[in-house]
Enzyme design. Sequence first.
Site, PDB file in Angstrom:
ATOM      1  CE1 TYR A 182      -3.047  -2.939   0.391  1.00  0.00           C
ATOM      2  CE2 TYR A 182      -3.378  -2.416   2.723  1.00  0.00           C
ATOM      3  CZ  TYR A 182      -3.710  -3.268   1.717  1.00  0.00           C
ATOM      4  OH  TYR A 182      -4.744  -4.211   1.691  1.00  0.00           O
TER       5      TYR A 182
ATOM      6  CG  HIS B 168      -1.929  -8.682   0.099  1.00  0.00           C
ATOM      7  ND1 HIS B 168      -1.167  -7.437   0.067  1.00  0.00           N
ATOM      8  CD2 HIS B 168      -3.102  -8.644  -0.132  1.00  0.00           C
ATOM      9  CE1 HIS B 168      -2.425  -6.526   0.005  1.00  0.00           C
ATOM     10  NE2 HIS B 168      -3.574  -7.207  -0.153  1.00  0.00           N
TER      11      HIS B 168
END
Length: 155
Positions: A68, A136
């Site tokens: 991110y 992830h």
Amino acid sequence: MGTSDQAIQKTPVPRRRLGRSELTVSALGLGCMGMSEFYGAGDDQESIATIHHALDQGFNFLDTADVYGLGRNEELVGRALRGRRQQAVLATKFGNVRSADGQFLGINGRPEYVQQSCEASLRRLGIDTIDLYYQHRVDTSVPIEETVGAMAGLI
């Protein structure tokens, strides 16, 4: 009685135990991804104020990832938690790989990458321990036992 924050009765935030672990988190967490990327320009001061407000209200589960904002989100969350680390259960993720200009390069679950990613996340967050660290996306080119084994080694 006025409607100031002090006058409003705070309702306890429901908690959940994560699996068989000792981690107890607020039933609602705060996903921090959008504070650094994907939904327009972020405002670090406003984002930190949002994290602080969530903690003040009893929400303790914060979620981020190394991908991110190309690591900027972990840095932001780390700044928000300075002096308040004990109030948060912090989750971050690894596995999605991007170039310095943000291009998606693929998924990496190699054991050496797991270790490198964890160390980099700890540095960016400015902490010694990540409460919940997970992959992830699964790298199908690496046997899951190898990735999970590397994660177990981090404990």
